[in-house]
Design an enzyme around this catalytic site. Structure first.
Site, PDB file in Angstrom:
ATOM      1  N   THR A  92      66.210 -86.968 -44.900  1.00  0.00           N
ATOM      2  CA  THR A  92      66.142 -87.632 -46.194  1.00  0.00           C
ATOM      3  C   THR A  92      65.688 -86.659 -47.287  1.00  0.00           C
ATOM      4  O   THR A  92      65.468 -85.482 -47.030  1.00  0.00           O
ATOM      5  CB  THR A  92      65.202 -88.855 -46.100  1.00  0.00           C
ATOM      6  OG1 THR A  92      65.282 -89.608 -47.317  1.00  0.00           O
ATOM      7  CG2 THR A  92      63.763 -88.439 -45.851  1.00  0.00           C
ATOM      8  N   ASP A 141      68.381-100.921 -47.847  1.00  0.00           N
ATOM      9  CA  ASP A 141      67.279-100.024 -48.195  1.00  0.00           C
ATOM     10  C   ASP A 141      66.071-100.874 -48.586  1.00  0.00           C
ATOM     11  O   ASP A 141      65.738-101.013 -49.763  1.00  0.00           O
ATOM     12  CB  ASP A 141      67.711 -99.124 -49.352  1.00  0.00           C
ATOM     13  CG  ASP A 141      66.777 -97.934 -49.560  1.00  0.00           C
ATOM     14  OD1 ASP A 141      65.906 -97.719 -48.708  1.00  0.00           O
ATOM     15  OD2 ASP A 141      66.949 -97.221 -50.558  1.00  0.00           O
ATOM     16  N   GLU A 171      60.220 -93.421 -41.204  1.00  0.00           N
ATOM     17  CA  GLU A 171      59.914 -92.098 -41.761  1.00  0.00           C
ATOM     18  C   GLU A 171      58.598 -91.515 -41.244  1.00  0.00           C
ATOM     19  O   GLU A 171      57.592 -92.215 -41.123  1.00  0.00           O
ATOM     20  CB  GLU A 171      59.875 -92.192 -43.287  1.00  0.00           C
ATOM     21  CG  GLU A 171      59.857 -90.854 -43.981  1.00  0.00           C
ATOM     22  CD  GLU A 171      60.560 -90.903 -45.321  1.00  0.00           C
ATOM     23  OE1 GLU A 171      60.452 -89.916 -46.063  1.00  0.00           O
ATOM     24  OE2 GLU A 171      61.234 -91.903 -45.631  1.00  0.00           O
ATOM     25  N   LYS A 189      63.136 -90.458 -39.633  1.00  0.00           N
ATOM     26  CA  LYS A 189      63.412 -89.856 -40.936  1.00  0.00           C
ATOM     27  C   LYS A 189      62.463 -88.683 -41.187  1.00  0.00           C
ATOM     28  O   LYS A 189      61.251 -88.809 -41.039  1.00  0.00           O
ATOM     29  CB  LYS A 189      63.237 -90.884 -42.051  1.00  0.00           C
ATOM     30  CG  LYS A 189      64.359 -91.889 -42.140  1.00  0.00           C
ATOM     31  CD  LYS A 189      64.100 -92.929 -43.216  1.00  0.00           C
ATOM     32  CE  LYS A 189      64.384 -92.398 -44.598  1.00  0.00           C
ATOM     33  NZ  LYS A 189      64.238 -93.469 -45.627  1.00  0.00           N
ATOM     34  N   PHE A 239      70.680 -88.081 -51.829  1.00  0.00           N
ATOM     35  CA  PHE A 239      70.261 -88.999 -52.880  1.00  0.00           C
ATOM     36  C   PHE A 239      71.185 -88.892 -54.089  1.00  0.00           C
ATOM     37  O   PHE A 239      71.468 -87.793 -54.560  1.00  0.00           O
ATOM     38  CB  PHE A 239      68.824 -88.694 -53.295  1.00  0.00           C
ATOM     39  CG  PHE A 239      67.788 -89.252 -52.345  1.00  0.00           C
ATOM     40  CD1 PHE A 239      68.003 -89.271 -50.985  1.00  0.00           C
ATOM     41  CD2 PHE A 239      66.591 -89.743 -52.836  1.00  0.00           C
ATOM     42  CE1 PHE A 239      67.039 -89.779 -50.112  1.00  0.00           C
ATOM     43  CE2 PHE A 239      65.623 -90.254 -51.969  1.00  0.00           C
ATOM     44  CZ  PHE A 239      65.851 -90.272 -50.618  1.00  0.00           C
TER      45      PHE A 239
END
Length: 308
Positions: A149, A17, A89, A125, A171
């Site tokens: 996400t 990440d 993203e 994303k 998450f």
């Protein structure tokens, strides 16, 4: 005894990440993922100055396009040092506009293809809004695979699976943060609400035969990672990857197919929105996450505009 990181890799695909290519080269994950916040950090690193300059030049002063070009350039660099895929993203400010999400996703894929990178190495994303999930459903049918996400609720996970998205990023740390702040309680081990959320989703997917990949994200400590050992994938910061690499303790597998999961339920839009409304944590964290990524996108644009 091998490190906990090496043990984890035996039953979970490890994803970095970060946008830091040096860290990725050292830690050797299979995949990597970026977001506007990570790209903003990368843009401040001296090693990325030339990429920023090239992104501006190729975009002829169009700052929005330059941001996309920079994201793709960082992604392309990362793909040189990992065997798998990069997640890139879409602008969070488009999270409630399905046509705009589709247009931006296709533009990012086109930029990757111009760089000689096939769509089979990229995940787009999108925030797990109703519009983001619907956009992902269309993209998947076009052969553009997606990573949904900012996923905090079971309803989001249900809708993503029924839309046939390739991967979700539920998450953990941000759920933990919300509950710790609201209750004043310190959660550890299996009682961590973020761990419980991912465990519930994983078991639901496996029990109902969904192919969507579960990739736990947003970790605060290695204890959360240990409780999700066996999850399809985990995306982990370089700092926590190093901690796992330095820890020689035993790491048992916790998640595995075959556990009991809830019965399949397909949500329509009204049911999805009501379930979201009833989940205060998920509502707050989704909105907060979108705002945070939007602000960092604006900061990245400002940084590029100042260099134009």
């Amino acid at each position: 005894m091998t490190s906990k990181l090496e043990q984890l890799k035996q039953f979970t695909t490890v994803v970095a990440d970060t946008g830091d290519i040096d860290a990725i080269s050292r830690l050797k994950p299979v995949d990597a993922t970026t977001n506007p916040s990570l790209l903003l950090k990368a843009a401040a690193m001296p090693g990325y100055a030339e990429l920023l300059k090239q992104s501006l030049e190729h975009s002829k002063g169009d700052v929005g396009l330059a941001c996309d070009a920079f994201a793709v350039a960082v992604g392309a660099g990362i793909l040189k040092v990992i065997p798998g895929r990069i997640s890139t993203e879409v602008d969070a400010r488009l999270s409630f506009d399905q046509p705009a999400l589709l247009a931006k996703a296709r533009q990012l894929i086109a930029l990757y293809e111009q760089a000689g990178i096939g769509r089979d190495r990229v995940l787009i994303k999108l925030a797990s809004t109703w519009e983001g999930i619907r956009a992902a459903e269309v993209l998947e049918k076009e052969g553009i695979q997606t990573n949904l996400t900012l996923l905090f609720s079971f309803a989001q996970a249900q809708a993503c699976a029924d839309a046939g998205v390739f991967l979700i990023s539920p998450f953990v740390g941000r759920i933990y943060d919300w509950y710790k702040k609201s209750t004043g309680k310190e959660y550890v081990g299996a009682e961590d609400p973020g761990v419980q959320s991912v465990t519930r989703i994983y078991n639901y997917y496996k029990a109902n035969g969904y192919n969507t990949v579960v990739m736990g994200a947003s970790f605060r400590n290695i204890g959360q990672i240990e409780q999700l050992a066996g999850c399809d994938r985990l995306t982990i910061s370089p700092e926590l990857l190093l901690q796992l690499s330095d820890d020689q303790g035993e790491l048992p597998r916790i998640l595995k197919p075959g556990n009991a999961g809830e019965a399949r339920q397909q949500l329509n839009e009204a049911q999805f929105r009501w379930a979201s409304n009833e989940d205060a944590m998920a509502t707050e964290k989704l909105a907060e996450g979108i705002r945070q990524f939007a602000r960092d996108q604006e900061k990245l644009e400002a940084l590029l505009a100042a260099k134009a």
